[in-house]
Design a protein around this motif. Sequence first.
Motif, PDB file in Angstrom:
ATOM      1  N   ASN A 167     -81.407 -73.722   4.678  1.00  0.00           N
ATOM      2  CA  ASN A 167     -80.821 -73.592   3.753  1.00  0.00           C
ATOM      3  C   ASN A 167     -80.289 -72.021   3.816  1.00  0.00           C
ATOM      4  OD1 ASN A 167     -81.300 -75.589   2.223  1.00  0.00           O
ATOM      5  ND2 ASN A 167     -82.947 -74.985   1.567  1.00  0.00           N
ATOM      6  N   ASP A 168     -80.537 -71.086   5.097  1.00  0.00           N
ATOM      7  CA  ASP A 168     -79.622 -69.880   5.150  1.00  0.00           C
ATOM      8  C   ASP A 168     -78.098 -69.929   5.460  1.00  0.00           C
ATOM      9  OD1 ASP A 168     -82.314 -68.335   5.144  1.00  0.00           O
ATOM     10  OD2 ASP A 168     -82.545 -69.738   6.392  1.00  0.00           O
ATOM     11  N   PHE A 169     -77.266 -69.645   4.669  1.00  0.00           N
ATOM     12  CA  PHE A 169     -75.977 -69.366   4.568  1.00  0.00           C
ATOM     13  C   PHE A 169     -75.817 -68.257   3.743  1.00  0.00           C
ATOM     14  CE2 PHE A 169     -76.052 -74.228   3.878  1.00  0.00           C
ATOM     15  CZ  PHE A 169     -75.903 -74.703   5.127  1.00  0.00           C
ATOM     16  N   ASP A 170     -76.557 -67.489   3.447  1.00  0.00           N
ATOM     17  CA  ASP A 170     -76.149 -66.221   3.005  1.00  0.00           C
ATOM     18  C   ASP A 170     -76.315 -65.067   3.849  1.00  0.00           C
ATOM     19  OD1 ASP A 170     -78.971 -66.591   2.866  1.00  0.00           O
ATOM     20  OD2 ASP A 170     -79.112 -65.794   0.472  1.00  0.00           O
ATOM     21  N   ILE A 171     -76.638 -65.549   4.732  1.00  0.00           N
ATOM     22  CA  ILE A 171     -76.819 -63.893   6.057  1.00  0.00           C
ATOM     23  C   ILE A 171     -75.800 -63.553   6.285  1.00  0.00           C
ATOM     24  CG2 ILE A 171     -78.981 -65.155   7.474  1.00  0.00           C
ATOM     25  CD1 ILE A 171     -77.243 -65.902   9.289  1.00  0.00           C
ATOM     26  N   LYS A 172     -76.314 -62.183   6.570  1.00  0.00           N
ATOM     27  CA  LYS A 172     -74.539 -61.284   6.927  1.00  0.00           C
ATOM     28  C   LYS A 172     -74.830 -60.657   7.934  1.00  0.00           C
ATOM     29  CE  LYS A 172     -76.378 -57.786   4.199  1.00  0.00           C
ATOM     30  NZ  LYS A 172     -76.634 -56.842   2.829  1.00  0.00           N
ATOM     31  N   SER A 217     -67.443 -71.625  10.823  1.00  0.00           N
ATOM     32  CA  SER A 217     -67.480 -70.813   9.518  1.00  0.00           C
ATOM     33  C   SER A 217     -68.754 -71.350   8.666  1.00  0.00           C
ATOM     34  CB  SER A 217     -66.365 -71.487   9.222  1.00  0.00           C
ATOM     35  OG  SER A 217     -65.593 -71.105   7.997  1.00  0.00           O
ATOM     36  N   LEU A 218     -69.461 -71.066   8.483  1.00  0.00           N
ATOM     37  CA  LEU A 218     -70.915 -71.115   7.649  1.00  0.00           C
ATOM     38  C   LEU A 218     -71.607 -70.967   6.594  1.00  0.00           C
ATOM     39  CD1 LEU A 218     -72.602 -73.819   7.902  1.00  0.00           C
ATOM     40  CD2 LEU A 218     -74.649 -73.346   9.169  1.00  0.00           C
ATOM     41  N   ARG A 245     -67.946 -75.132   5.320  1.00  0.00           N
ATOM     42  CA  ARG A 245     -67.520 -74.066   4.503  1.00  0.00           C
ATOM     43  C   ARG A 245     -66.163 -73.693   4.886  1.00  0.00           C
ATOM     44  NH1 ARG A 245     -71.185 -75.903   3.888  1.00  0.00           N
ATOM     45  NH2 ARG A 245     -73.261 -75.348   2.773  1.00  0.00           N
ATOM     46  N   LYS A 246     -65.526 -73.213   3.302  1.00  0.00           N
ATOM     47  CA  LYS A 246     -63.790 -72.785   2.920  1.00  0.00           C
ATOM     48  C   LYS A 246     -63.557 -72.037   3.197  1.00  0.00           C
ATOM     49  CE  LYS A 246     -66.336 -71.652  -1.454  1.00  0.00           C
ATOM     50  NZ  LYS A 246     -66.990 -70.973  -2.068  1.00  0.00           N
ATOM     51  N   MET A 247     -62.315 -73.650   4.311  1.00  0.00           N
ATOM     52  CA  MET A 247     -61.399 -72.515   5.138  1.00  0.00           C
ATOM     53  C   MET A 247     -60.691 -73.988   4.903  1.00  0.00           C
ATOM     54  SD  MET A 247     -61.043 -71.432   9.173  1.00  0.00           S
ATOM     55  CE  MET A 247     -62.369 -70.251   9.669  1.00  0.00           C
ATOM     56  N   SER A 248     -59.373 -73.848   4.251  1.00  0.00           N
ATOM     57  CA  SER A 248     -58.623 -74.036   3.854  1.00  0.00           C
ATOM     58  C   SER A 248     -57.137 -74.181   5.277  1.00  0.00           C
ATOM     59  CB  SER A 248     -57.596 -74.223   3.036  1.00  0.00           C
ATOM     60  OG  SER A 248     -56.696 -72.966   2.511  1.00  0.00           O
ATOM     61  N   PHE A 249     -56.485 -75.339   5.557  1.00  0.00           N
ATOM     62  CA  PHE A 249     -55.433 -75.338   6.802  1.00  0.00           C
ATOM     63  C   PHE A 249     -54.645 -74.349   6.299  1.00  0.00           C
ATOM     64  CE2 PHE A 249     -52.354 -76.132   9.793  1.00  0.00           C
ATOM     65  CZ  PHE A 249     -52.710 -77.307  10.740  1.00  0.00           C
ATOM     66  N   ASN A 250     -54.216 -73.376   5.369  1.00  0.00           N
ATOM     67  CA  ASN A 250     -52.948 -72.601   5.642  1.00  0.00           C
ATOM     68  C   ASN A 250     -54.009 -70.577   6.071  1.00  0.00           C
ATOM     69  OD1 ASN A 250     -51.113 -73.574   3.902  1.00  0.00           O
ATOM     70  ND2 ASN A 250     -52.167 -72.960   2.773  1.00  0.00           N
ATOM     71  N   VAL A 251     -55.482 -71.202   5.539  1.00  0.00           N
ATOM     72  CA  VAL A 251     -56.088 -70.025   5.954  1.00  0.00           C
ATOM     73  C   VAL A 251     -56.168 -69.989   7.604  1.00  0.00           C
ATOM     74  CG1 VAL A 251     -59.162 -68.990   6.030  1.00  0.00           C
ATOM     75  CG2 VAL A 251     -57.810 -69.657   3.919  1.00  0.00           C
ATOM     76  N   THR A 270     -63.622 -80.568  11.086  1.00  0.00           N
ATOM     77  CA  THR A 270     -63.744 -79.658   9.725  1.00  0.00           C
ATOM     78  C   THR A 270     -64.170 -80.649   9.281  1.00  0.00           C
ATOM     79  OG1 THR A 270     -62.584 -78.813   8.316  1.00  0.00           O
ATOM     80  CG2 THR A 270     -61.507 -80.113   9.703  1.00  0.00           C
ATOM     81  N   LEU A 271     -65.230 -79.906   7.952  1.00  0.00           N
ATOM     82  CA  LEU A 271     -65.763 -81.158   7.047  1.00  0.00           C
ATOM     83  C   LEU A 271     -65.249 -80.518   5.767  1.00  0.00           C
ATOM     84  CD1 LEU A 271     -69.610 -81.209   8.235  1.00  0.00           C
ATOM     85  CD2 LEU A 271     -67.182 -83.240   7.984  1.00  0.00           C
ATOM     86  N   VAL A 272     -64.153 -79.999   5.864  1.00  0.00           N
ATOM     87  CA  VAL A 272     -63.801 -79.274   4.185  1.00  0.00           C
ATOM     88  C   VAL A 272     -62.648 -80.762   3.938  1.00  0.00           C
ATOM     89  CG1 VAL A 272     -63.713 -76.885   5.334  1.00  0.00           C
ATOM     90  CG2 VAL A 272     -61.945 -77.935   5.616  1.00  0.00           C
TER      91      VAL A 272
END
Length: 562
Positions: A167-172, A217-218, A245-251, A270-272
């Motif tokens: 559950n730790d996707f908020d690390i920086k 990219s998580l 997580r959020k990475m479209s083909f454009n990104v 990719t799982l997006v």
Amino acid sequence: MSINSIENFSNEFFYEIFDYLDACEIYYAFSNLNYRFQQLINSSSLLLKLTFNYSQLQEIFMNNYQQILHFNKNQIFSIHLWISENTNQIISSFTIDSSFNCLESLIFDSIEPDILISLLPKLICLPRLFSLIIDTCSIEKDLGDIYRLIFNLPKLKYIKYTAIESNDFDIKISLPIATNEQISSIEHLIMDHPCALDELFVIISYTPYLRHLKFLSLTDRNVNIKNIKPIKLPNLTHLSIHIYRKMSFNVFDTFISKLNSKIKILSLTTLVEDITYLDANRWEKFILTKLPQLEKFYFKYSAYFEENYETPMYFGQCDQFISSFWLQRQWILDIEFDFDNIIYSIRPYQKRWYEYDTQNQIINSSDELSKSIRLRLDEVCPEQWTKTIYLNDYINHVLCLTHIYHLEIRAKIFCDKLMEILHLLPDVITLKIYSLSILKRENLSKDEIEFLYILLPKNQIQKISFGNMKDTDELYMLILICSRINHLHIECINYMHAEWLIELILTEIKVVSNSLLRLLCFSIPEANDEMCEKLQEMIDRENLRFDFIIKHVMNKIYLQWI
């Protein structure tokens, strides 16, 4: 000269043996034998690998560890630590200094972040520390300090840092952009932890000599890729990305543009939800313009199925992954059903079971490659887990993108389900199956058999591989379902199994005047020419065939006739 005593073996022989053993095992087994072995163990020619694990942390081994760390420092090549209460005692009991002048590799398993932070500054003095692998057992919410200490290690070439909890996707990762004085020698960087794109670009600003990069990219944090300044990594040739997580083909397209690298090997998982990742034409344009030096491409896209969830569908032109662009590079589309996912993969072409003749030659013409798309099924009845999702939903998702020519079923399957699948996939020309559950032949009524003959004339299957054939009924049903079969491959347990099957099959087709079967292939452990001779004698003795050629190639025996 014959050797009748272990003492007569050369030093080089023992060094070869020692290379497979942990330093503590060497010390425990050989240190007190005699003067010669004592000299061998203490020789600078012997480099020691030291592993601290739970099974060896007994008092007798602990004493050996202590002695090695104090008296054989200059011979230690690698240290692997599973952090525990006992290993913490060991860490505190010896001093890390430049006398570890052969130490090239360190692995810290399940290390607490505070212990890691206290250890990393001490590693600066190691003159040959080239490789560092870190696996933290709990996540530090900010990894910036740890990376700052890692980048201070002057000789480091390889770093793998794992720090993941469910559950730790908020690390920086709080780091400033590197200055010229902060450049690291790292060439191989594996970031096995959540990382946002802006943080990634900060980290790689410290590693201008980077050749291999892998990252996840998580993270749910939104980052505007357009605001990130480009970076130049002229040596980067291997790139591996897992996008959860959020990475479209454009990104992704923009990200590659900002790397300014000459990527030769790209691996992307990719799982997006962005279905653009399945657009072959978009990929072709992207690779030709952004990655013109790409030599190998590994790609996985997962389409997720769940009740009350609308899985994105591909509505572009079908069969675009068999254009000349893909065939010339031999990058082949492969598809797999895995429980609640369809996994679409692109990978360099590899040999398959059906592409070998008796000379073991591979067929890879453009025409053959254009019909190389394979579907593998690990699950054939998703409806047993859900109320609204059926196997045909999965198959229809696939058929929007491509035709299927090769089918592998790795789950146990009943005949009616197999026929249902083959009806949905009329272009299949090879079938690999592991276990077929059927009714006994005598339990099939005349009407049922006639129905099969009416239902299956469109079946195009010519080659079948069977992994677990046990009786004549399985063979009978397969030949009935796949009446055009000319090549049959069977995995055998041993020679006796193969002999039984050959007699069974040749007897069966002997009474079928219109059988198209011309090639039998049996995979047998330790197959050899003697087996071929015994099989030939059996076939001749039983008058099963006269016009055949039998040949042994590696672990396979081929039986072919006109």
